[in-house]
Design an enzyme around this catalytic site. Sequence first.
Site, mmCIF file in Angstrom:
data_model
loop_
_atom_site.group_PDB
_atom_site.id
_atom_site.type_symbol
_atom_site.label_atom_id
_atom_site.label_comp_id
_atom_site.label_asym_id
_atom_site.label_seq_id
_atom_site.Cartn_x
_atom_site.Cartn_y
_atom_site.Cartn_z
ATOM 1 N N CYS A 52 16.284 16.933 -16.705
ATOM 2 C CA CYS A 52 16.098 15.452 -17.364
ATOM 3 C C CYS A 52 16.931 14.374 -16.704
ATOM 4 O O CYS A 52 16.540 14.161 -15.453
ATOM 5 C CB CYS A 52 16.325 15.742 -18.863
ATOM 6 S SG CYS A 52 15.788 14.095 -19.901
ATOM 7 N N GLU A 83 17.007 24.758 -21.109
ATOM 8 C CA GLU A 83 18.162 25.202 -21.997
ATOM 9 C C GLU A 83 18.204 24.788 -23.528
ATOM 10 O O GLU A 83 19.126 25.594 -24.334
ATOM 11 C CB GLU A 83 19.557 24.488 -21.513
ATOM 12 C CG GLU A 83 19.847 23.161 -21.878
ATOM 13 C CD GLU A 83 18.946 21.920 -21.454
ATOM 14 O OE1 GLU A 83 17.875 22.253 -20.746
ATOM 15 O OE2 GLU A 83 18.912 20.756 -21.708
ATOM 16 N N HIS A 109 13.490 20.360 -20.950
ATOM 17 C CA HIS A 109 14.706 21.031 -21.127
ATOM 18 C C HIS A 109 14.682 22.534 -21.382
ATOM 19 O O HIS A 109 14.606 23.060 -22.644
ATOM 20 C CB HIS A 109 15.491 20.375 -22.428
ATOM 21 C CG HIS A 109 15.930 19.052 -22.265
ATOM 22 N ND1 HIS A 109 17.037 18.699 -21.729
ATOM 23 C CD2 HIS A 109 15.042 17.887 -22.471
ATOM 24 C CE1 HIS A 109 17.348 17.473 -21.738
ATOM 25 N NE2 HIS A 109 16.153 17.013 -22.126
#
Lengths: 224, 81
Positions: free
Chosen positions: A89, A197, A195
């Site tokens: 990002c 994560e 994302h």
Amino acid sequence: MKFGVVVFPGSNCDRDMHDALAYDLEQEVIMLWHKDKDLSQFTTDDCIVLPGGFSFGDYLRCGAIARFSPMMQSVIEFAHAGGKVFGVCNGFQVLCESHLLPGVLLQNENRQFVSKNIFITDAPGNVYKIPIAHGEGRYYADEKTLDQLEANGQVLFRYCNEQGGITDESNPNGSLRNIAGICNPNRNVFGMMPHPERACSEALGNTDGRKIIKNLLIARQLVY
Amino acid sequence: MTYTVQIKVMPLKELLDPQGKAVKSSLESLGLDGIEDVRIGKNITLLVDAKNPVQAKQIAENASKKLLANPVMEYFEINVN
């Protein structure tokens, strides 16, 4: 291998990244402050991660100011020496501003901040559900650069629908050729808008992100 | 001597400018006719200490190339006063 996660003022996914790597993927993680510049504890087998967020308030252009922080000078040297660098990002935006990756991330075509689960693919038959959360994620590069990326196999991920179809409707931000993530020609610098994560823990109901981080950063290690 | 340097940074002509597009449709809904296109960029003002306007421009150009504009998406124009 171990990971270093850089914290800029305005980073807000640095802890998510730390927790995903440390607890869900059981990796060694060291947090790095943007004003420091010492990467001597890392070797080129390790990986430096630039997390999501709004570094320096997105002032001027997303990632433009972070690119000149002391730690980034070391990260750029680290990347040139062959070390792995992974930007998610805002981290992807920083990598483009640092010229470690080609192109730029522009304001979303629909002018909206988009925060939702989307689907991305890295090969036919492989579809991952991963969250996005950005206002400036429209990947842009000139036609020549795009052709080079494709010819070298540097397009890592494209936005797709649940079945893996790469369609206009599944493109959340107007990225050219549905590009969601790319790497450099040497395949040691990786950037993506989604994302992974945020999709690593069973408690969050989605672990597709683990596969992405493993395939991209950890499994490669085993191959070498 | 101190010069006031204005730097106009604009999105490249071939790029879609979503902000300009939104403003254009808003102008249309106001009933303002005759506006064919809207592009939105930014204006950056620098106070520059230099020997002459040429040097002031050089300093601003260097700053624009290094940080203030990204040539992948923007072009810039410099005016020294």
